[in-house]
Design an enzyme around this catalytic site. Structure first.
Site, PDB file in Angstrom:
ATOM      1  CE1 TYR A  92       8.449   1.901 -13.665  1.00  0.00           C
ATOM      2  CE2 TYR A  92       8.617   2.562 -15.959  1.00  0.00           C
ATOM      3  CZ  TYR A  92       7.889   2.022 -14.916  1.00  0.00           C
ATOM      4  OH  TYR A  92       6.598   1.602 -15.140  1.00  0.00           O
ATOM      5  N   GLY A 151      -0.868   1.743  -3.625  1.00  0.00           N
ATOM      6  CA  GLY A 151      -2.217   1.180  -3.732  1.00  0.00           C
ATOM      7  C   GLY A 151      -3.009   1.516  -2.473  1.00  0.00           C
ATOM      8  CG  ASP A 188       8.572  -4.879   1.012  1.00  0.00           C
ATOM      9  OD1 ASP A 188       8.710  -5.254  -0.171  1.00  0.00           O
ATOM     10  OD2 ASP A 188       9.171  -3.903   1.500  1.00  0.00           O
ATOM     11  CG  ASN A 208       1.778   8.001 -21.874  1.00  0.00           C
ATOM     12  OD1 ASN A 208       1.975   7.998 -23.079  1.00  0.00           O
ATOM     13  ND2 ASN A 208       2.721   8.270 -20.999  1.00  0.00           N
ATOM     14  CG  LEU A 256      -1.975  -1.164   1.260  1.00  0.00           C
ATOM     15  CD1 LEU A 256      -2.967  -0.953   2.416  1.00  0.00           C
ATOM     16  CD2 LEU A 256      -2.748  -1.342  -0.042  1.00  0.00           C
TER      17      LEU A 256
HETATM   18  N1  LIG Z   1       0.382   3.503 -14.988  1.00  0.00           N
HETATM   19  C1  LIG Z   1       1.144   3.539 -16.072  1.00  0.00           C
HETATM   20  O1  LIG Z   1       1.007   4.463 -16.906  1.00  0.00           O
HETATM   21  C2  LIG Z   1       2.162   2.456 -16.331  1.00  0.00           C
HETATM   22  C3  LIG Z   1       2.887   2.528 -17.526  1.00  0.00           C
HETATM   23  C4  LIG Z   1       3.828   1.551 -17.781  1.00  0.00           C
HETATM   24  C5  LIG Z   1       4.023   0.509 -16.892  1.00  0.00           C
HETATM   25  N2  LIG Z   1       3.320   0.448 -15.732  1.00  0.00           N
HETATM   26  C6  LIG Z   1       3.583  -0.668 -14.809  1.00  0.00           C
HETATM   27  O2  LIG Z   1       2.362  -1.316 -14.495  1.00  0.00           O
HETATM   28  C7  LIG Z   1       2.411  -1.843 -13.169  1.00  0.00           C
HETATM   29  C8  LIG Z   1       1.232  -1.331 -12.374  1.00  0.00           C
HETATM   30  O3  LIG Z   1       1.321   0.096 -12.360  1.00  0.00           O
HETATM   31  P1  LIG Z   1       0.217   1.047 -11.734  1.00  0.00           P
HETATM   32  O4  LIG Z   1       0.061   2.210 -12.627  1.00  0.00           O
HETATM   33  O5  LIG Z   1      -0.966   0.234 -11.352  1.00  0.00           O
HETATM   34  O6  LIG Z   1       1.013   1.563 -10.474  1.00  0.00           O
HETATM   35  P2  LIG Z   1       0.638   1.544  -8.923  1.00  0.00           P
HETATM   36  O7  LIG Z   1       1.735   2.250  -8.207  1.00  0.00           O
HETATM   37  O8  LIG Z   1      -0.758   2.017  -8.728  1.00  0.00           O
HETATM   38  O9  LIG Z   1       0.679  -0.029  -8.605  1.00  0.00           O
HETATM   39  C9  LIG Z   1       1.821  -0.694  -8.129  1.00  0.00           C
HETATM   40  C10 LIG Z   1       1.450  -1.323  -6.810  1.00  0.00           C
HETATM   41  O10 LIG Z   1       2.600  -1.982  -6.284  1.00  0.00           O
HETATM   42  C11 LIG Z   1       2.643  -1.746  -4.892  1.00  0.00           C
HETATM   43  N3  LIG Z   1       4.033  -1.903  -4.457  1.00  0.00           N
HETATM   44  C12 LIG Z   1       5.109  -1.158  -4.826  1.00  0.00           C
HETATM   45  N4  LIG Z   1       6.209  -1.600  -4.188  1.00  0.00           N
HETATM   46  C13 LIG Z   1       5.824  -2.646  -3.418  1.00  0.00           C
HETATM   47  C14 LIG Z   1       6.497  -3.510  -2.535  1.00  0.00           C
HETATM   48  N5  LIG Z   1       7.814  -3.409  -2.304  1.00  0.00           N
HETATM   49  N6  LIG Z   1       5.778  -4.478  -1.909  1.00  0.00           N
HETATM   50  C15 LIG Z   1       4.437  -4.616  -2.125  1.00  0.00           C
HETATM   51  N7  LIG Z   1       3.752  -3.820  -2.954  1.00  0.00           N
HETATM   52  C16 LIG Z   1       4.435  -2.843  -3.599  1.00  0.00           C
HETATM   53  C17 LIG Z   1       2.104  -0.340  -4.699  1.00  0.00           C
HETATM   54  O11 LIG Z   1       1.580  -0.114  -3.409  1.00  0.00           O
HETATM   55  C18 LIG Z   1       1.014  -0.282  -5.761  1.00  0.00           C
HETATM   56  O12 LIG Z   1      -0.252  -0.646  -5.232  1.00  0.00           O
HETATM   57  C19 LIG Z   1       3.769  -1.426 -12.603  1.00  0.00           C
HETATM   58  O13 LIG Z   1       4.659  -2.497 -12.760  1.00  0.00           O
HETATM   59  C20 LIG Z   1       4.165  -0.254 -13.481  1.00  0.00           C
HETATM   60  O14 LIG Z   1       5.565  -0.102 -13.530  1.00  0.00           O
HETATM   61  C21 LIG Z   1       2.387   1.403 -15.427  1.00  0.00           C
END
Ligand SMILES: NC(=O)c1ccc[n+]([C@@H]2O[C@H](COP(=O)([O-])OP(=O)(O)OC[C@H]3O[C@@H](n4cnc5c(N)ncnc54)[C@H](O)[C@@H]3O)[C@@H](O)[C@H]2O)c1
Length: 326
Positions: A153, A45, A65, A182, A42
């Site tokens: 990243y 999230g 984690d 995006n 979280l």
């Molecule tokens: N949103 C975008 O535009 C986008 C674009 C390209 C790639 N992505 C990838 O898609 C995936 C989901 O992205 P999103 O937009 O839903 O992001 P987000 O940050 O909403 O979701 C990632 C989740 O991972 C959790 N998290 C992070 N580190 C953690 C840890 N150490 N332990 C447990 N939980 C952990 C966060 O709390 C979060 O809920 C990611 O891998 C992101 O890199 C997203």
């Protein structure tokens, strides 16, 4: 009831309380899985994101984690499929590469290693269009090279893709990787590096202040609606496709200037953009996905137009602001 590979399966979703992950869990539940395990600490999230399913007996939410290797191993040992979505945002990686290494690199390795050990049927990995840096070709096919990426990243995502590829070839571990462009929609991050501009402009519309564009607004992005991204993830599990990386975009290149025009139009706003000098150099001035491969191999086509998606986003955000004020 739908009946397929998801039905009766146990599925681990790392980062399932996040923006994309929470929509994915909603879509997976429609196919009656036996169990969905979510690991999320979280940091980004929220329980609110999961409100449509947190009480569902098929969902086990573990607030922890994902870098806890023993926990990760236990969860993978109980699963048939793994979605690996937990990640730090691009700016968080730049701010803290040591932490980013653990989450983005080491834990991704652990996911591959435990998935091999416990014979996971398929891993679906969230990569990113960031692997391209500024792409060579537009629309950008998956064959574009990743050597122009300048970010930790993007480097970590590229490592992840290549790692799963090597595990497929060494051990036969099936996987699919997605390079999202995006992503936007309700529940989106309100301070993400590339999409934050949407939220800033919604704030301006709400406060009736003229929105600011840094630079000339010619930077382009390919905005893809979050539920389409979730559906692509479901399609990857259902199909027999393996050892492939797919772009997930909308195949529509939208400049920031044009984005603002659409946002003003759909919200019946008469505000006018204010152009101010850009204070940063954006190394990625264009994004446009070639989506042919996802269509041919996964039958994936994004369904939500930018106008429809922005209406949904605006409605969600204005309601969110209203309830926060109350
Ligand atoms: N949103 C975008 O535009 C986008 C674009 C390209 C790639 N992505 C990838 O898609 C995936 C989901 O992205 P999103 O937009 O839903 O992001 P987000 O940050 O909403 O979701 C990632 C989740 O991972 C959790 N998290 C992070 N580190 C953690 C840890 N150490 N332990 C447990 N939980 C952990 C966060 O709390 C979060 O809920 C990611 O891998 C992101 O890199 C997203």
């Amino acid at each position: 009831m739908l009946n397929n590979k998801i039905t009766g399966s146990s599925i681990l979703v790392t980062g399932g309380a996040g923006f994309i992950g929470s929509y994915l869990v909603e879509k997976l539940l429609k196919h009656s899985p036996e169990k969905i395990i979510i690991i999320d600490n979280l940091i980004r999230g929220s329980i609110e994101n999961m409100e449509n399913f947190i009480g569902n007996p098929a969902v086990e939410f573990i607030e922890a984690d994902v870098n806890d290797a023993a926990l990760l191993e236990k969860c993978i040992s109980e699963s048939d499929y793994v979605y690996h979505m937990a990640a730090l945002r691009i700016n968080a990686c730049a701010a803290d590469p040591v932490n980013a290494f653990d989450t983005m690199v080491k834990t991704t390795f652990n996911v591959a290693e435990f998935s091999r050990k416990y014979k996971i049927k398929k891993v679906i990995y969230s990569s990113s269009a960031s692997v391209y840096g500024l792409a060579q070709n537009f629309p950008t096919p998956e064959t574009d090279n990743p050597y122009d990426n300048q970010t930790f990243y993007g480097a970590a995502k590229m490592f992840g893709e290549q790692l799963f590829r090597s595990y497929k070839h060494m051990y036969g571990l099936d996987y699919v990787a997605f390079r999202y462009f995006n992503v936007y929609g309700p529940r989106m991050d309100t301070d993400g590096k590339y999409t934050e501009v949407m939220i800033k402009w919604l704030d301006c519309i709400n406060e009736n202040k003229n929105p600011v564009i840094h630079g000339d607004g010619s930077t382009t992005m390919d905005f893809v609606y979050v539920e389409d991204v979730a559906l692509a993830n479901v399609a990857a599990l259902l199909s027999d496709v393996t050892d492939e990386a797919f772009n997930i975009g909308n195949k529509r290149e939208t400049s920031l200037k044009e984005l603002l025009e659409i946002m003003l139009r759909i919200n019946d706003s008469k505000l006018k953009p204010v152009f101010v000098e850009s204070n940063t150099v954006n190394p990625v001035s264009r994004r446009l996905a070639e989506n042919k491969k996802a269509y041919e191999l996964l039958k994936f086509i994004p369904e939500i137009t930018l106008e429809e998606g922005l209406k949904k986003l605006s409605k969600w955000y204005f309601e969110k602001i209203k309830t926060a004020v109350k």
